[in-house]
Write a protein that holds these residues in place. Structure first.
Motif, PDB file in Angstrom:
ATOM      1  N   ASP A 100       0.852  -1.185   0.000  1.00 44.46           N
ATOM      2  CA  ASP A 100       0.000   0.000   0.000  1.00 44.46           C
ATOM      3  C   ASP A 100       0.891   1.238   0.000  1.00 44.46           C
ATOM      4  O   ASP A 100       2.104   1.143   0.191  1.00 44.46           O
ATOM      5  CB  ASP A 100      -0.914  -0.002   1.227  1.00 44.46           C
ATOM      6  CG  ASP A 100      -2.206   0.790   0.995  1.00 44.46           C
ATOM      7  OD1 ASP A 100      -2.237   1.577   0.020  1.00 44.46           O
ATOM      8  OD2 ASP A 100      -3.149   0.622   1.774  1.00 44.46           O
ATOM      9  N   THR A 101       0.295   2.393  -0.219  1.00 45.14           N
ATOM     10  CA  THR A 101       1.029   3.658  -0.185  1.00 45.14           C
ATOM     11  C   THR A 101       0.447   4.552   0.900  1.00 45.14           C
ATOM     12  O   THR A 101      -0.745   4.476   1.226  1.00 45.14           O
ATOM     13  CB  THR A 101       0.936   4.398  -1.535  1.00 45.14           C
ATOM     14  OG1 THR A 101      -0.441   4.635  -1.843  1.00 45.14           O
ATOM     15  CG2 THR A 101       1.579   3.575  -2.636  1.00 45.14           C
ATOM     16  N   LEU A 102       1.295   5.386   1.471  1.00 44.70           N
ATOM     17  CA  LEU A 102       0.830   6.347   2.464  1.00 44.70           C
ATOM     18  C   LEU A 102       0.026   7.441   1.760  1.00 44.70           C
ATOM     19  O   LEU A 102       0.260   7.764   0.598  1.00 44.70           O
ATOM     20  CB  LEU A 102       2.021   6.959   3.201  1.00 44.70           C
ATOM     21  CG  LEU A 102       2.849   5.967   4.042  1.00 44.70           C
ATOM     22  CD1 LEU A 102       4.090   6.659   4.593  1.00 44.70           C
ATOM     23  CD2 LEU A 102       2.008   5.385   5.179  1.00 44.70           C
ATOM     24  N   ASP A 103      -0.929   8.013   2.487  1.00 48.83           N
ATOM     25  CA  ASP A 103      -1.827   9.016   1.914  1.00 48.83           C
ATOM     26  C   ASP A 103      -1.200  10.408   1.965  1.00 48.83           C
ATOM     27  O   ASP A 103      -0.658  10.828   3.003  1.00 48.83           O
ATOM     28  CB  ASP A 103      -3.158   9.032   2.671  1.00 48.83           C
ATOM     29  CG  ASP A 103      -3.902   7.725   2.537  1.00 48.83           C
ATOM     30  OD1 ASP A 103      -3.823   7.120   1.462  1.00 48.83           O
ATOM     31  OD2 ASP A 103      -4.562   7.310   3.520  1.00 48.83           O
ATOM     32  N   LYS A 155      -1.410   2.769   8.956  1.00 51.34           N
ATOM     33  CA  LYS A 155      -1.537   1.983   7.731  1.00 51.34           C
ATOM     34  C   LYS A 155      -0.354   1.026   7.621  1.00 51.34           C
ATOM     35  O   LYS A 155       0.801   1.420   7.819  1.00 51.34           O
ATOM     36  CB  LYS A 155      -1.589   2.903   6.503  1.00 51.34           C
ATOM     37  CG  LYS A 155      -1.762   2.155   5.191  1.00 51.34           C
ATOM     38  CD  LYS A 155      -1.894   3.113   4.021  1.00 51.34           C
ATOM     39  CE  LYS A 155      -3.276   3.689   3.919  1.00 51.34           C
ATOM     40  NZ  LYS A 155      -3.482   4.388   2.620  1.00 51.34           N
ATOM     41  N   GLU A 156      -0.654  -0.227   7.306  1.00 49.17           N
ATOM     42  CA  GLU A 156       0.395  -1.233   7.105  1.00 49.17           C
ATOM     43  C   GLU A 156       0.782  -1.239   5.633  1.00 49.17           C
ATOM     44  O   GLU A 156      -0.056  -1.476   4.763  1.00 49.17           O
ATOM     45  CB  GLU A 156      -0.124  -2.612   7.519  1.00 49.17           C
ATOM     46  CG  GLU A 156       0.903  -3.724   7.397  1.00 49.17           C
ATOM     47  CD  GLU A 156       0.358  -5.062   7.861  1.00 49.17           C
ATOM     48  OE1 GLU A 156       0.380  -6.013   7.055  1.00 49.17           O
ATOM     49  OE2 GLU A 156      -0.104  -5.158   9.007  1.00 49.17           O
ATOM     50  N   ILE A 157       2.044  -0.936   5.358  1.00 52.14           N
ATOM     51  CA  ILE A 157       2.480  -0.846   3.965  1.00 52.14           C
ATOM     52  C   ILE A 157       3.455  -1.947   3.562  1.00 52.14           C
ATOM     53  O   ILE A 157       3.773  -2.097   2.382  1.00 52.14           O
ATOM     54  CB  ILE A 157       3.118   0.529   3.672  1.00 52.14           C
ATOM     55  CG1 ILE A 157       4.393   0.720   4.495  1.00 52.14           C
ATOM     56  CG2 ILE A 157       2.128   1.656   3.918  1.00 52.14           C
ATOM     57  CD1 ILE A 157       5.215   1.918   4.074  1.00 52.14           C
ATOM     58  N   ILE A 158       3.956  -2.718   4.525  1.00 51.61           N
ATOM     59  CA  ILE A 158       4.924  -3.779   4.226  1.00 51.61           C
ATOM     60  C   ILE A 158       4.354  -5.121   4.662  1.00 51.61           C
ATOM     61  O   ILE A 158       3.809  -5.259   5.755  1.00 51.61           O
ATOM     62  CB  ILE A 158       6.270  -3.537   4.944  1.00 51.61           C
ATOM     63  CG1 ILE A 158       6.865  -2.191   4.536  1.00 51.61           C
ATOM     64  CG2 ILE A 158       7.251  -4.666   4.621  1.00 51.61           C
ATOM     65  CD1 ILE A 158       7.271  -2.105   3.075  1.00 51.61           C
ATOM     66  N   ASN A 159       4.457  -6.116   3.795  1.00 53.15           N
ATOM     67  CA  ASN A 159       4.069  -7.480   4.126  1.00 53.15           C
ATOM     68  C   ASN A 159       5.006  -8.410   3.361  1.00 53.15           C
ATOM     69  O   ASN A 159       5.997  -7.959   2.798  1.00 53.15           O
ATOM     70  CB  ASN A 159       2.602  -7.730   3.773  1.00 53.15           C
ATOM     71  CG  ASN A 159       1.968  -8.761   4.686  1.00 53.15           C
ATOM     72  OD1 ASN A 159       2.507  -9.847   4.864  1.00 53.15           O
ATOM     73  ND2 ASN A 159       0.821  -8.429   5.260  1.00 53.15           N
ATOM     74  N   SER A 160       4.680  -9.670   3.317  1.00 61.24           N
ATOM     75  CA  SER A 160       5.542 -10.632   2.617  1.00 61.24           C
ATOM     76  C   SER A 160       4.711 -11.632   1.829  1.00 61.24           C
ATOM     77  O   SER A 160       3.634 -12.052   2.277  1.00 61.24           O
ATOM     78  CB  SER A 160       6.429 -11.405   3.608  1.00 61.24           C
ATOM     79  OG  SER A 160       7.402 -10.571   4.175  1.00 61.24           O
TER      80      SER A 160
END
Length: 338
Positions: free
Chosen positions: A59-62, A77-82
């Motif tokens: 995702d991207t920050l707003d 907001k969670e922007i990093i996952n795997s």
């Protein structure tokens, strides 16, 4: 089982003095260029641990326009996952008797029998991986490597890939197109008039900046249509592909040039009427350094307790990973029903 019963043409004598040539002719034809291109582009990478884990920006920050006393919003907001893949194992085994090994020793040995079997095992493993590269990972009871059938599915919004549910995460989906229905302004058939326009349209729409499907793999029917559609002066051979030994066309698109290759040859497993558009920067083969086309047992192999023989396996462990699906796609060029 031997291909002949004549004792003068059997395995041991063929590899020893009665054969005056040190060359063994390879009867296996590798018809899929994907693995070769990934290797040339340094896309074979090692992994360690229990699984293959690829960090993803999900995702991207707003951004917010403001002035004066406007309140600045800062929603968590969670922007990093795997993405997480389970490594797969493949092995090719063979056995040799002590009698065969004795007959292949000393001055009579022209070809090392054990080395010849290891080379053949490697070819057999490459053939198995070539079949898997078009599969969806369900072969061998789910033990098979996940190929392009799973990475570039016909139904992009169904199923789990890399531990992520495509139905719930739209950005994790690749694209799928049908030449006969998805381009009404171009035409409702796949022919010499529509083919290059359809490919250019897809690449233009599924690209951003320098990222695009720069590697386009076609079955022989689809490739023939594209090649026929180009005039002689337009049939430019891709210089980068030529260095690897492949005769590829270079097609100019709004996003930049792409290489088109035909997955032809004896025993090809490329699906008919299919084109894969692959972002080569996003496709990798991850392997474990301890099981990268190596013998399973130390030395010449394992020896059975009550037999004069050796047993050996060539083993590989890893998985093919499409770590960014955004720019890759699949095109169905099946002719319209009459």
């Amino acid at each position: 089982m031997a291909i002949t019963s004549n004792v003068r043409l059997r395995q041991v004598l063929t590899t020893a003095m009665e054969d005056r040539s040190k060359d063994i002719q390879d009867l296996v034809f590798n018809s899929n260029p994907v693995l070769r291109i990934l290797r040339e582009n340094n896309r074979f990478k090692p992994y360690e641990g229990a699984d293959i884990r690829v960090p993803l920006t999900i995702d991207t920050l707003d951004a917010q326009w403001f002035t004066g006393y406007d309140k600045l919003d800062n929603k968590p907001k969670e922007i990093i996952n795997s993405g997480v893949w389970t490594p797969k194992n493949v092995a090719v085994g063979f056995s040799l008797t002590g009698t065969e090994l004795l007959a292949n020793e000393g001055r009579g040995k022209i070809i090392d029998l054990l080395d010849a079997y290891m080379e053949n095992a490697e070819n057999s493993m490459q053939n198995a991986m070539e079949e898997a590269i078009h599969g969806d990972g369900t072969g061998a009871g789910g033990r098979e490597m996940i190929g392009l059938g799973g990475a570039l599915p016909i139904v992009p919004n169904v199923g789990v890939y890399g531990g992520i549910d495509r139905g719930q995460v739209p950005i994790w989906r690749t694209s799928y197109f049908k030449a006969t229905t998805d381009f009404p302004d171009i035409g409702a058939t796949w022919d010499v008039t529509t083919a290059p326009r359809i490919v250019r349209r897809i690449i233009a729409n599924r690209s951003k900046g320098s990222r695009r499907a720069d590697l386009v793999i076609c079955d022989v029917l689809s490739y023939d249509t594209i090649q026929t559609s180009l005039t002689a002066i337009q049939r430019i051979t891709s210089a980068s592909m030529a260095k690897m030994g492949f005769d590829a066309l270079e097609l100019s698109t709004p996003a930049g040039p792409v290489s088109l290759l035909c997955a032809n040859g004896v025993g090809t497993v490329m699906p008919e009427n299919t084109i894969y558009g692959i972002d080569s920067q996003a496709l990798e083969v991850r392997y474990h350094p301890s099981r990268n086309m190596v013998p399973l047992f130390e030395g010449d192999g394992a020896r059975p307790i009550n037999q004069d023989a050796i047993v050996q396996y060539l083993v590989w462990n890893g998985e093919m990973v499409l770590k960014n699906p955004r720019y890759s796609w699949r095109l169905d060029t099946t002719p319209a029903a009459a």
